[in-house]
Design a protein around this motif. Structure first.
Motif, PDB file in Angstrom:
ATOM      1  N   MET A   1       0.820  -0.935   0.131  1.00 57.15           N
ATOM      2  CA  MET A   1      -0.294   0.063   0.218  1.00 57.15           C
ATOM      3  C   MET A   1       0.929   1.190  -0.127  1.00 57.15           C
ATOM      4  N   GLY A   2       1.698   1.277   0.969  1.00 58.93           N
ATOM      5  CA  GLY A   2       2.692   2.202   0.852  1.00 58.93           C
ATOM      6  C   GLY A   2       2.659   3.407   1.754  1.00 58.93           C
ATOM      7  N   SER A   3       2.314   4.703   1.629  1.00 63.25           N
ATOM      8  CA  SER A   3       2.211   5.764   2.607  1.00 63.25           C
ATOM      9  C   SER A   3       0.698   5.995   3.091  1.00 63.25           C
TER      10      SER A   3
ATOM     11  N   ARG B   1     -11.704  -7.855   4.951  1.00 66.27           N
ATOM     12  CA  ARG B   1     -10.852  -7.774   5.810  1.00 66.27           C
ATOM     13  C   ARG B   1      -9.716  -7.262   5.440  1.00 66.27           C
ATOM     14  N   LEU B   2      -9.207  -5.846   6.014  1.00 62.53           N
ATOM     15  CA  LEU B   2      -8.055  -5.291   5.661  1.00 62.53           C
ATOM     16  C   LEU B   2      -7.190  -5.523   6.748  1.00 62.53           C
ATOM     17  N   ARG B   3      -5.848  -5.656   6.587  1.00 66.30           N
ATOM     18  CA  ARG B   3      -4.953  -5.918   7.570  1.00 66.30           C
ATOM     19  C   ARG B   3      -3.613  -4.755   7.165  1.00 66.30           C
ATOM     20  N   LEU B   4      -3.314  -4.084   8.016  1.00 70.05           N
ATOM     21  CA  LEU B   4      -2.291  -2.855   7.979  1.00 70.05           C
ATOM     22  C   LEU B   4      -1.244  -3.263   8.843  1.00 70.05           C
ATOM     23  N   GLU B   5       0.114  -3.349   8.424  1.00 73.13           N
ATOM     24  CA  GLU B   5       1.242  -3.377   9.102  1.00 73.13           C
ATOM     25  C   GLU B   5       2.301  -2.468   8.779  1.00 73.13           C
ATOM     26  N   MET B   6       2.705  -1.842   9.786  1.00 71.52           N
ATOM     27  CA  MET B   6       4.037  -0.930   9.470  1.00 71.52           C
ATOM     28  C   MET B   6       5.312  -1.545   8.991  1.00 71.52           C
ATOM     29  N   THR B   7       6.230  -0.890   8.269  1.00 75.16           N
ATOM     30  CA  THR B   7       7.265  -1.521   7.695  1.00 75.16           C
ATOM     31  C   THR B   7       8.273  -0.819   8.352  1.00 75.16           C
ATOM     32  N   ALA B   8       9.711  -1.413   8.099  1.00 76.37           N
ATOM     33  CA  ALA B   8      11.014  -0.541   8.765  1.00 76.37           C
ATOM     34  C   ALA B   8      11.158   0.725   8.164  1.00 76.37           C
ATOM     35  N   VAL B   9      10.328   0.960   7.082  1.00 80.97           N
ATOM     36  CA  VAL B   9      10.491   2.349   6.435  1.00 80.97           C
ATOM     37  C   VAL B   9       9.517   3.235   7.243  1.00 80.97           C
ATOM     38  N   PRO B  10      10.085   4.189   7.815  1.00 81.14           N
ATOM     39  CA  PRO B  10       8.960   5.339   8.501  1.00 81.14           C
ATOM     40  C   PRO B  10       8.045   5.584   7.704  1.00 81.14           C
ATOM     41  N   GLY B  11       6.801   5.783   8.009  1.00 81.44           N
ATOM     42  CA  GLY B  11       5.634   6.101   7.314  1.00 81.44           C
ATOM     43  C   GLY B  11       4.882   5.073   6.327  1.00 81.44           C
TER      44      GLY B  11
END
Length: 156
Positions: free
Chosen positions: A1-3, A119-129
Motif C-alpha cells: 500500500m505504501g504511505s 478484511r483489511l490488515r495493515l502493518e507498518m514496515t521498517a521504512v518510517p511512514g
C-alpha cells in the motif's frame, strides 16, 4: 500500500461504492493506520453528501455513528472489549445488516464476524511512514466494488 496518503486514497476510492450491509474489518497493531483508513473513508462519504464532521477515534466511546443522509456509517473500535458478549450489547449484529460498518480490532467479535466482510490488515514496515496492506474478500461483491472504485481486486 505504501504511505498514509495512499491508504487514504484507497479508502476514499472505496467509500462511494459502499452501501448498507457492507462491513470492513480493520486489523493491525496500534498505529498501523486502521483509524486513518476509517477516517478517510468516512470523510469521503460525508463530503460526497456535502457534509463535514471531525472523525475522532472511537477508542473510548467504542462506537461513533455518522450519516451521509442515506446511510449510517458506524466506526467501531473494539480494542477495550475482552468478551464477544460485550459486542452484542453494542447492537453490532443489526448494524452489520443496516449500516456501513468499519470495525477496528475485529478479533474481539468472536463468532459474530460477518461472512461477507472485507478484511483489511495493515502493518507498518521498517521504512518510517510506510505500511503494507493485505485484503481478503470472501464474497464476490467486493470484486465489483473494487472495480467500481478503480482499484485492484482483493484476493479471496
Amino acid at each position: 500500500m505504501g504511505s498514509a496518503d495512499e491508504t487514504a486514497a484507497i479508502a476514499t476510492a472505496l467509500a462511494s461504492t459502499l452501501c448498507a450491509g457492507d462491513v470492513i474489518l480493520l486489523d493491525g497493531a496500534v498505529g498501523s493506520g486502521k483509524t486513518h483508513f476509517a477516517r478517510a473513508l468516512i470523510q469521503a462519504r460525508l463530503a460526497d453528501a456535502g457534509r463535514f464532521e471531525e472523525v475522532p477515534s472511537p477508542s473510548f466511546t467504542l462506537v461513533q455513528i455518522y450519516s451521509d443522509g442515506d446511510t449510517e456509517i458506524w466506526h467501531v473500535d473494539l480494542y477495550r472489549l475482552s468478551d464477544p458478549c460485550d459486542v452484542a450489547e453494542l447492537g453490532l449484529e443489526s448494524a452489520f445488516d443496516d449500516t456501513v460498518c468499519l470495525v477496528e480490532w475485529p478479533d474481539r467479535l468472536g463468532g459474530l464476524v460477518p461472512k461477507d466482510a472485507l478484511r483489511l490488515r495493515l502493518e507498518m514496515t521498517a521504512v518510517p511512514g510506510e505500511r503494507l496492506a493485505w485484503l481478503k474478500a470472501p464474497h464476490g461483491k467486493w470484486v465489483s466494488r473494487f472495480k467500481m472504485a478503480g482499484l485492484e481486486t482483493p484476493g479471496g
